[in-house]
Design an enzyme around this catalytic site. Structure first.
Site, PDB file in Angstrom:
ATOM      1  N   HIS A  40       0.842  -1.205   0.000  1.00 12.71           N
ATOM      2  CA  HIS A  40       0.000   0.000   0.000  1.00 12.71           C
ATOM      3  C   HIS A  40       0.878   1.258   0.000  1.00 12.71           C
ATOM      4  O   HIS A  40       0.585   2.238  -0.685  1.00 12.71           O
ATOM      5  CB  HIS A  40      -0.883   0.020   1.246  1.00 12.71           C
ATOM      6  CG  HIS A  40      -1.842  -1.128   1.365  1.00 12.71           C
ATOM      7  ND1 HIS A  40      -1.707  -2.118   2.304  1.00 12.71           N
ATOM      8  CD2 HIS A  40      -2.961  -1.450   0.659  1.00 12.71           C
ATOM      9  CE1 HIS A  40      -2.696  -2.983   2.197  1.00 12.71           C
ATOM     10  NE2 HIS A  40      -3.470  -2.611   1.193  1.00 12.71           N
ATOM     11  N   GLN A  81     -18.226  -6.534  -1.342  1.00  5.91           N
ATOM     12  CA  GLN A  81     -17.344  -7.295  -2.236  1.00  5.91           C
ATOM     13  C   GLN A  81     -16.934  -8.633  -1.632  1.00  5.91           C
ATOM     14  O   GLN A  81     -16.153  -9.363  -2.219  1.00  5.91           O
ATOM     15  CB  GLN A  81     -16.118  -6.464  -2.634  1.00  5.91           C
ATOM     16  CG  GLN A  81     -15.113  -6.217  -1.534  1.00  5.91           C
ATOM     17  CD  GLN A  81     -14.011  -5.273  -1.968  1.00  5.91           C
ATOM     18  OE1 GLN A  81     -14.256  -4.103  -2.222  1.00  5.91           O
ATOM     19  NE2 GLN A  81     -12.792  -5.777  -2.074  1.00  5.91           N
ATOM     20  N   GLY A 133      -2.845  -1.440  -7.383  1.00  3.43           N
ATOM     21  CA  GLY A 133      -1.697  -2.323  -7.497  1.00  3.43           C
ATOM     22  C   GLY A 133      -1.900  -3.399  -8.555  1.00  3.43           C
ATOM     23  O   GLY A 133      -3.016  -3.903  -8.741  1.00  3.43           O
ATOM     24  N   LYS A 190      -0.883  -6.181  -8.113  1.00  2.33           N
ATOM     25  CA  LYS A 190      -1.158  -7.371  -7.294  1.00  2.33           C
ATOM     26  C   LYS A 190      -2.563  -7.914  -7.592  1.00  2.33           C
ATOM     27  O   LYS A 190      -2.775  -9.107  -7.715  1.00  2.33           O
ATOM     28  CB  LYS A 190      -1.005  -6.986  -5.819  1.00  2.33           C
ATOM     29  CG  LYS A 190      -1.556  -7.963  -4.820  1.00  2.33           C
ATOM     30  CD  LYS A 190      -0.625  -9.109  -4.640  1.00  2.33           C
ATOM     31  CE  LYS A 190      -1.028 -10.144  -3.634  1.00  2.33           C
ATOM     32  NZ  LYS A 190      -2.355 -10.133  -3.115  1.00  2.33           N
ATOM     33  N   ASP A 191      -3.531  -6.978  -7.694  1.00  6.05           N
ATOM     34  CA  ASP A 191      -4.908  -7.361  -8.029  1.00  6.05           C
ATOM     35  C   ASP A 191      -5.136  -7.017  -9.496  1.00  6.05           C
ATOM     36  O   ASP A 191      -5.849  -6.061  -9.828  1.00  6.05           O
ATOM     37  CB  ASP A 191      -5.878  -6.625  -7.111  1.00  6.05           C
ATOM     38  CG  ASP A 191      -5.656  -6.983  -5.655  1.00  6.05           C
ATOM     39  OD1 ASP A 191      -6.244  -7.970  -5.199  1.00  6.05           O
ATOM     40  OD2 ASP A 191      -4.842  -6.310  -4.994  1.00  6.05           O
ATOM     41  N   GLN A 248      -8.631  -6.836 -10.996  1.00  2.00           N
ATOM     42  CA  GLN A 248      -9.315  -5.657 -10.455  1.00  2.00           C
ATOM     43  C   GLN A 248      -8.878  -4.391 -11.194  1.00  2.00           C
ATOM     44  O   GLN A 248      -9.714  -3.577 -11.596  1.00  2.00           O
ATOM     45  CB  GLN A 248      -8.999  -5.539  -8.965  1.00  2.00           C
ATOM     46  CG  GLN A 248      -9.405  -4.225  -8.334  1.00  2.00           C
ATOM     47  CD  GLN A 248      -9.167  -4.216  -6.837  1.00  2.00           C
ATOM     48  OE1 GLN A 248      -9.919  -4.815  -6.086  1.00  2.00           O
ATOM     49  NE2 GLN A 248      -8.122  -3.547  -6.388  1.00  2.00           N
ATOM     50  N   VAL A 254       4.752  -5.270  -4.746  1.00  2.00           N
ATOM     51  CA  VAL A 254       5.832  -5.252  -3.752  1.00  2.00           C
ATOM     52  C   VAL A 254       5.864  -6.624  -3.073  1.00  2.00           C
ATOM     53  O   VAL A 254       4.824  -7.167  -2.703  1.00  2.00           O
ATOM     54  CB  VAL A 254       5.608  -4.143  -2.705  1.00  2.00           C
ATOM     55  CG1 VAL A 254       6.685  -4.174  -1.633  1.00  2.00           C
ATOM     56  CG2 VAL A 254       5.563  -2.781  -3.390  1.00  2.00           C
ATOM     57  N   SER A 271       0.529  -8.968   1.259  1.00  2.00           N
ATOM     58  CA  SER A 271      -0.928  -8.963   1.261  1.00  2.00           C
ATOM     59  C   SER A 271      -1.399  -8.858   2.706  1.00  2.00           C
ATOM     60  O   SER A 271      -0.759  -9.428   3.605  1.00  2.00           O
ATOM     61  CB  SER A 271      -1.457 -10.271   0.654  1.00  2.00           C
ATOM     62  OG  SER A 271      -2.813 -10.463   1.011  1.00  2.00           O
ATOM     63  N   ARG A 306      -3.749 -10.360   3.852  1.00  2.00           N
ATOM     64  CA  ARG A 306      -4.161 -11.714   4.247  1.00  2.00           C
ATOM     65  C   ARG A 306      -2.974 -12.599   4.643  1.00  2.00           C
ATOM     66  O   ARG A 306      -3.187 -13.681   5.192  1.00  2.00           O
ATOM     67  CB  ARG A 306      -4.966 -12.378   3.127  1.00  2.00           C
ATOM     68  CG  ARG A 306      -6.343 -11.771   2.959  1.00  2.00           C
ATOM     69  CD  ARG A 306      -7.243 -12.591   2.044  1.00  2.00           C
ATOM     70  NE  ARG A 306      -8.615 -12.135   2.081  1.00  2.00           N
ATOM     71  CZ  ARG A 306      -9.167 -11.311   1.190  1.00  2.00           C
ATOM     72  NH1 ARG A 306      -8.464 -10.843   0.186  1.00  2.00           N
ATOM     73  NH2 ARG A 306     -10.436 -10.949   1.303  1.00  2.00           N
TER      74      ARG A 306
HETATM   75  P1  AMP Z   1      -6.427  -3.947  -0.505  1.00  2.00           P
HETATM   76  O1  AMP Z   1      -6.266  -3.175   0.757  1.00  2.00           O
HETATM   77  O2  AMP Z   1      -5.971  -5.363  -0.418  1.00  2.00           O
HETATM   78  O3  AMP Z   1      -7.786  -3.786  -1.124  1.00  2.00           O
HETATM   79  O4  AMP Z   1      -5.428  -3.276  -1.544  1.00  2.00           O
HETATM   80  C1  AMP Z   1      -5.483  -1.899  -1.825  1.00  2.00           C
HETATM   81  C2  AMP Z   1      -4.612  -1.619  -2.995  1.00  2.00           C
HETATM   82  O5  AMP Z   1      -3.255  -1.977  -2.679  1.00  2.00           O
HETATM   83  C3  AMP Z   1      -4.994  -2.414  -4.248  1.00  2.00           C
HETATM   84  O6  AMP Z   1      -4.904  -1.570  -5.382  1.00  2.00           O
HETATM   85  C4  AMP Z   1      -3.968  -3.511  -4.272  1.00  2.00           C
HETATM   86  O7  AMP Z   1      -3.696  -3.998  -5.577  1.00  2.00           O
HETATM   87  C5  AMP Z   1      -2.746  -2.792  -3.711  1.00  2.00           C
HETATM   88  N1  AMP Z   1      -1.800  -3.774  -3.185  1.00  2.00           N
HETATM   89  C6  AMP Z   1      -2.059  -4.776  -2.308  1.00  2.00           C
HETATM   90  N2  AMP Z   1      -0.949  -5.529  -2.126  1.00  2.00           N
HETATM   91  C7  AMP Z   1       0.030  -4.987  -2.892  1.00  2.00           C
HETATM   92  C8  AMP Z   1       1.391  -5.308  -3.147  1.00  2.00           C
HETATM   93  N3  AMP Z   1       1.984  -6.351  -2.569  1.00  2.00           N
HETATM   94  N4  AMP Z   1       2.078  -4.540  -4.016  1.00  2.00           N
HETATM   95  C9  AMP Z   1       1.488  -3.474  -4.631  1.00  2.00           C
HETATM   96  N5  AMP Z   1       0.194  -3.118  -4.433  1.00  2.00           N
HETATM   97  C10 AMP Z   1      -0.514  -3.864  -3.583  1.00  2.00           C
END
Ligand code: AMP
Length: 285
Positions: free
Chosen positions: A35, A59, A152, A154-155, A158, A181, A190, A192
């Site tokens: 993040h 979601q 990110g 990562k998703d 999305q 990252v 993550s 999670r």
């Molecule tokens: P989330 O809180 O999991 O919904 O993620 C919020 C944002 O952070 C989303 O756009 C994710 O793709 C991004 N994000 C989560 N993990 C990573 C990571 N390891 N590297 C880069 N972006 C990330």
């Protein structure tokens, strides 16, 4: 500055000089370096940065981890303050969807991305997930009215779906996608990952190893998609419950005849009963 209501956020938004560019980083909190990389990019790009922290009920499926999803607002605030974030918007579900409203598309307006984009990868096992994502993201865009929004890789599915929504609905926001990252081990960060045991964390390394190995095989000249996918089996044990491993066009998620430098490899796998996702581009990002 921590803001819980839409009115307060709008007031702050109004107080900013209209010539200032505004960046939004939508998150569900439990913030980590992934993040933070989005926040840093937003700081570099924009004059003002808003981070939203909202665990979005619509979601999550009925059997998913909405209730136990990590909520660490105090720590998130600290991280945002030290990163120079101008406002953290952390509304409650009642604020976002109206008190007493049943959270369903029978009673509320939802944004439904096209079937072609949701009927695959994460959308296949998570029915309605991307409707929930697009609905909340469009609401956040309307509340914050950012010039730029940061997501990110990562998703990956999305990010592609959000870009499609922005294009199809003429939303005046530029979507900026930021690289994944990882821990030094290769594990993609993550929120999670907090659910994983020490043993599970080791087993989780299979995901990035599978992806890196497929990229290495591609770089050696293998472009047959089935052959590339088969290389994964050497990394999977009875600790892994593979949900999908796909090689698709990185912009459109269309199937390809052969892997190419336009391909993305995407994986979802349960480890320790934690659902993990990861992906890699076969060409340059
Ligand atoms: P989330 O809180 O999991 O919904 O993620 C919020 C944002 O952070 C989303 O756009 C994710 O793709 C991004 N994000 C989560 N993990 C990573 C990571 N390891 N590297 C880069 N972006 C990330």
């Amino acid at each position: 500055m921590l803001i819980h209501t839409i009115e307060k956020l709008r007031e702050l938004r109004k107080s900013w000089n209209s010539s200032k560019s505004i960046g939004l980083v939508p998150t569900m909190g439990a913030l980590h370096e992934g993040h933070l990389s989005l926040i840093k990019k937003a700081k570099e790009t924009c004059d003002k940065v808003v981070v939203s922290v909202f665990v979005n009920p619509i979601q999550f499926g009925p059997s998913e981890d909405f209730d136990k999803y990590p909520r660490t607002l105090e720590a998130d605030m600290e991280l945002c303050n030290s990163a120079g974030v101008d406002a953290v918007f952390a509304p409650s579900p009642d604020i976002m969807y109206g008190k007493g409203n049943r959270l369903s598309n029978d009673t509320l307006t939802y944004v439904c991305p096209p079937f072609f984009y949701v009927n695959k990868l994460c959308g296949k096992s998570r029915t309605g997930h991307f409707d929930g994502v697009c609905t909340v993201v469009l609401k956040l865009f309307n509340i914050v009215q950012p010039d730029f929004a940061f997501f990110g890789q990562k998703d990956a599915q999305q990010a592609i779906i959000i870009k499609k929504m922005v294009k199809d609905l003429n939303v005046p926001v530029e979507v900026i996608q930021c690289p994944i990252v990882r821990e030094s081990s290769g594990l993609a960060l993550s929120s999670r990952n907090k659910y994983l045991s020490e043993e599970g964390k080791k087993d989780a390394l299979a995901l990035s190893r599978i992806l890196n190995n497929i990229k290495m095989c591609f770089n050696k000249g293998i472009t047959d998609i089935e052959a590339l996918k088969e290389t994964a089996y050497g990394y999977l044990t009875d600790k892994h419950d593979l949900e999908y491993l796909e090689i698709l066009d990185k912009n459109t998620l269309e199937e390809q005849e052969k892997a190419s430098s336009d391909s993305i490899v995407l994986i979802a796998c349960r480890v320790d009963n934690v659902r993990l996702i990861d992906n890699i581009y076969l060409g340059e990002g």
